[in-house]
Design a protein around this motif. Structure first.
Motif, PDB file in Angstrom:
ATOM      1  N   THR A 170       0.299  -1.059  -0.061  1.00 17.43           N
ATOM      2  CA  THR A 170       0.103  -0.127  -0.111  1.00 17.43           C
ATOM      3  C   THR A 170       1.208   1.668  -0.440  1.00 17.43           C
ATOM      4  OG1 THR A 170      -1.929  -1.239   0.739  1.00 17.43           O
ATOM      5  CG2 THR A 170      -1.592   1.235   1.729  1.00 17.43           C
ATOM      6  N   LEU A 171       2.134   1.553   1.139  1.00 15.69           N
ATOM      7  CA  LEU A 171       3.110   2.423   0.940  1.00 15.69           C
ATOM      8  C   LEU A 171       3.538   2.708  -0.534  1.00 15.69           C
ATOM      9  CD1 LEU A 171       4.259   2.333   3.849  1.00 15.69           C
ATOM     10  CD2 LEU A 171       2.882   3.387   3.811  1.00 15.69           C
ATOM     11  N   LEU A 172       4.013   1.816  -1.217  1.00 16.02           N
ATOM     12  CA  LEU A 172       4.754   1.725  -2.578  1.00 16.02           C
ATOM     13  C   LEU A 172       3.535   2.036  -3.480  1.00 16.02           C
ATOM     14  CD1 LEU A 172       6.783  -1.622  -2.584  1.00 16.02           C
ATOM     15  CD2 LEU A 172       7.552   0.754  -2.159  1.00 16.02           C
ATOM     16  N   LEU A 211       3.129   5.753  -2.963  1.00 24.55           N
ATOM     17  CA  LEU A 211       4.591   6.529  -3.435  1.00 24.55           C
ATOM     18  C   LEU A 211       4.272   6.957  -4.267  1.00 24.55           C
ATOM     19  CD1 LEU A 211       7.550   5.112  -0.922  1.00 24.55           C
ATOM     20  CD2 LEU A 211       6.716   7.395  -0.467  1.00 24.55           C
ATOM     21  N   VAL A 212       4.232   5.902  -4.976  1.00 29.05           N
ATOM     22  CA  VAL A 212       4.006   6.040  -6.737  1.00 29.05           C
ATOM     23  C   VAL A 212       3.041   6.649  -7.482  1.00 29.05           C
ATOM     24  CG1 VAL A 212       3.742   4.538  -8.991  1.00 29.05           C
ATOM     25  CG2 VAL A 212       4.700   3.518  -7.032  1.00 29.05           C
ATOM     26  N   LEU A 213       1.626   7.076  -6.507  1.00 25.92           N
ATOM     27  CA  LEU A 213       0.848   8.053  -7.346  1.00 25.92           C
ATOM     28  C   LEU A 213       1.574   9.346  -6.208  1.00 25.92           C
ATOM     29  CD1 LEU A 213      -1.782   6.049  -6.615  1.00 25.92           C
ATOM     30  CD2 LEU A 213      -1.503   6.393  -8.239  1.00 25.92           C
ATOM     31  N   LEU A 262      -5.905  -2.353  -6.367  1.00 26.09           N
ATOM     32  CA  LEU A 262      -4.814  -2.348  -5.016  1.00 26.09           C
ATOM     33  C   LEU A 262      -5.825  -2.792  -4.480  1.00 26.09           C
ATOM     34  CD1 LEU A 262      -2.156  -2.906  -3.462  1.00 26.09           C
ATOM     35  CD2 LEU A 262      -3.252  -0.212  -2.982  1.00 26.09           C
ATOM     36  N   TYR A 263      -7.023  -2.609  -3.485  1.00 24.32           N
ATOM     37  CA  TYR A 263      -8.364  -2.996  -2.980  1.00 24.32           C
ATOM     38  C   TYR A 263      -8.238  -4.438  -3.532  1.00 24.32           C
ATOM     39  CZ  TYR A 263     -12.945  -3.580  -1.021  1.00 24.32           C
ATOM     40  OH  TYR A 263     -13.682  -3.905  -0.530  1.00 24.32           O
ATOM     41  N   VAL A 265      -6.480   0.948   6.438  1.00 27.74           N
ATOM     42  CA  VAL A 265      -5.923   2.337   7.360  1.00 27.74           C
ATOM     43  C   VAL A 265      -4.685   2.824   6.585  1.00 27.74           C
ATOM     44  CG1 VAL A 265      -4.820   1.945   9.739  1.00 27.74           C
ATOM     45  CG2 VAL A 265      -7.029   1.294   9.885  1.00 27.74           C
ATOM     46  N   THR A 266      -3.944   2.217   6.114  1.00 29.57           N
ATOM     47  CA  THR A 266      -2.711   2.351   5.540  1.00 29.57           C
ATOM     48  C   THR A 266      -2.559   3.770   5.060  1.00 29.57           C
ATOM     49  OG1 THR A 266      -1.828   0.240   6.279  1.00 29.57           O
ATOM     50  CG2 THR A 266      -0.783   1.441   4.935  1.00 29.57           C
TER      51      THR A 266
END
Length: 260
Positions: free
Chosen positions: A36-38, A41-43, A110-111, A229-230
């Motif tokens: 999720t964080l990656l 970050l790309v977005l 992603l979801y 949440v993330t």
């Protein structure tokens, strides 16, 4: 055609990235958080321009409120005055729409990937989606869905994730809103009280999504809510660094006064 393109360009690569992370971490919970964080970050290059544009509009809110109070009787003139104000300050209200749509499409993909892993896919189904033979699971493998006290395939029994999802969504929504005091003053000054209705509707919407997050999060698999949440925590941090506290500033001021 579009479904196949969506699968090949977004869903497939994201799915395989999650598999790689799982093999590296041996934890589906950590893999979901890192993935999720990656993706977020790309977005960032896609989201930042929209956040900056929203900050400009938010900074103009006191002037917009004055226009509402002055021209509330003539909506056509009000719209013309608002557009002139935006043009004067170099703001295009429609800018960033395509960026936002792109971000939403990626996050939906992603979801969907995380939901697949969180709803008990068998290894045969998972292997069909994995590109590399070396990354595929064997019949002896078992995907570990335990994370802390959670089983990521099932709802959080203590509703901790659902509540956190609602709280962080409330913070994120408030930060995106204009500074509240300006809206309250404009509503009181408006002769026909139409802004009171609009302002009340905005206030209700502020709380509706967080409440829905809690209700839906209580039923969704914990792996999906962990993603929610993330990504919301990331949104809060990103918004703060780009455009500050926004509407949250009024709550912070009230909290500071309460402490005194």
């Amino acid at each position: 055609m579009l479904a196949s393109l969506y699968q090949n360009i977004l869903v497939g690569p994201i799915f395989n990235l999650l598999v790689i992370l799982y093999h590296l971490t041996d934890s589906m919970g950590i893999s979901i958080i890192v993935l999720t964080l990656l993706i977020r970050l790309v977005l960032v290059p896609v989201v930042i321009p929209s956040l900056r544009n929203m900050k400009k509009q938010r900074d103009l809110q006191p002037l917009l409120d004055k226009l509402k109070a002055k021209y509330s009787h003539d909506k056509k003139v009000l719209a013309e005055k608002q557009m002139a104000l935006f043009k004067e300050h170099g703001i295009n209200p429609a800018s960033g729409c395509l960026n936002q749509i792109l971000m939403i499409i990626v996050l939906i993909a992603l979801y969907g990937v995380i939901r697949r892993f969180s709803t008990g896919l068998n290894l045969e189904e998972i292997n069909k989606l994995i590109y590399s033979e070396s990354m595929k699971f064997t019949s002896m493998d078992q995907i570990k869905t335990k994370f802390l006290y959670l089983n990521l395939e099932k709802p959080d029994p203590y509703l901790v994730l659902a509540i956190l999802s609602g709280l962080f969504q409330l913070v994120a929504s408030k930060m995106m809103a204009p500074y509240a005091k300006a809206g309250e003053k404009a509503a009181k000054k408006t002769p026909d009280k139409k802004d009171d209705l609009a302002y009340n509707m905005q206030s209700q919407m502020l709380y509706t999504m967080p409440i829905m997050n809690v209700i839906i999060g209580a039923r969704l698999p914990a792996g999906v809510v962990l993603y929610l949440v993330t990504t919301t925590v990331f949104s809060v941090a990103q918004t703060y660094f780009v455009s500050g506290l926004g509407g949250l500033k009024s709550w912070v001021e009230k909290l500071q006064k309460w402490k005194k």
